[in-house]
Motif scaffolding. Structure first.
Motif, PDB file in Angstrom:
ATOM      1  N   LYS A   1       0.835  -1.062   0.139  1.00 41.26           N
ATOM      2  CA  LYS A   1      -0.097   0.030  -0.044  1.00 41.26           C
ATOM      3  C   LYS A   1       0.844   1.186   0.103  1.00 41.26           C
ATOM      4  N   ARG A   2       2.033   1.454   0.774  1.00 39.68           N
ATOM      5  CA  ARG A   2       2.634   2.328   0.922  1.00 39.68           C
ATOM      6  C   ARG A   2       3.381   2.905  -0.274  1.00 39.68           C
ATOM      7  N   GLU A   3       3.914   1.725  -1.001  1.00 44.07           N
ATOM      8  CA  GLU A   3       4.488   1.924  -2.280  1.00 44.07           C
ATOM      9  C   GLU A   3       3.474   2.581  -3.378  1.00 44.07           C
ATOM     10  N   THR A   4       2.298   1.925  -3.139  1.00 47.40           N
ATOM     11  CA  THR A   4       1.258   2.270  -4.233  1.00 47.40           C
ATOM     12  C   THR A   4       0.913   3.762  -4.099  1.00 47.40           C
ATOM     13  N   LYS A   5       0.704   4.155  -2.830  1.00 51.27           N
ATOM     14  CA  LYS A   5       0.473   5.621  -2.398  1.00 51.27           C
ATOM     15  C   LYS A   5       1.496   6.404  -2.959  1.00 51.27           C
ATOM     16  N   LEU A   6       2.662   6.121  -2.652  1.00 52.24           N
ATOM     17  CA  LEU A   6       3.878   7.154  -3.300  1.00 52.24           C
ATOM     18  C   LEU A   6       4.078   7.124  -4.743  1.00 52.24           C
ATOM     19  N   LYS A   7       3.627   6.221  -5.360  1.00 54.43           N
ATOM     20  CA  LYS A   7       3.683   6.192  -7.030  1.00 54.43           C
ATOM     21  C   LYS A   7       2.545   6.815  -7.349  1.00 54.43           C
ATOM     22  N   ILE A   8       1.294   6.771  -6.772  1.00 59.96           N
ATOM     23  CA  ILE A   8       0.021   7.523  -7.113  1.00 59.96           C
ATOM     24  C   ILE A   8       0.561   9.152  -7.086  1.00 59.96           C
ATOM     25  N   ASN A   9       1.008   9.339  -5.627  1.00 64.71           N
ATOM     26  CA  ASN A   9       1.398  10.757  -5.506  1.00 64.71           C
ATOM     27  C   ASN A   9       2.373  11.293  -6.582  1.00 64.71           C
ATOM     28  N   THR A  10       3.262  10.505  -6.896  1.00 65.62           N
ATOM     29  CA  THR A  10       4.299  11.086  -8.062  1.00 65.62           C
ATOM     30  C   THR A  10       3.622  11.375  -9.227  1.00 65.62           C
TER      31      THR A  10
END
Length: 96
Positions: free
Chosen positions: A73-82
């Protein structure tokens, strides 16, 4: 005079052996050069294959996170934010 002929013969023998050795090393060098080029090509292909698998793995991690897996989840959130930041930057450039 015969001593001189013996020396010349000995010198010819040494030179002949050196030429033969040189030719043998030259053939060996050609074989090794060809093998080296093949290995470089194979390494390049494997590098491309590895990059493809890494991209697929990253996509799979993202898909798992979107399906509810807590692990990514954390990685996905970071990717979406990017992605959102990149989208905002594009919109800003279009507005100017």
């Amino acid at each position: 005079m015969s001593e001189l002929l013996e020396r010349v013969d000995a010198l010819q023998n040494v030179i002949s052996k050196l030429v033969h050795r040189y030719q043998k090393l030259q053939r060996q060098n050609e074989v090794l050069t060809t093998e080296n080029e093949q290995l470089k090509h194979e390494q390049k292909d494997l590098k491309i294959l590895l990059e493809n698998w890494e991209a697929k793995y990253s996509t799979l991690k993202t898909a798992n996170a979107m399906l509810g897996s807590n692990e990514y989840k954390r990685e996905t959130k970071l990717k979406i934010n990017t992605m959102m930041r990149e989208l905002d930057a594009c919109i800003t450039q279009l507005a100017d």
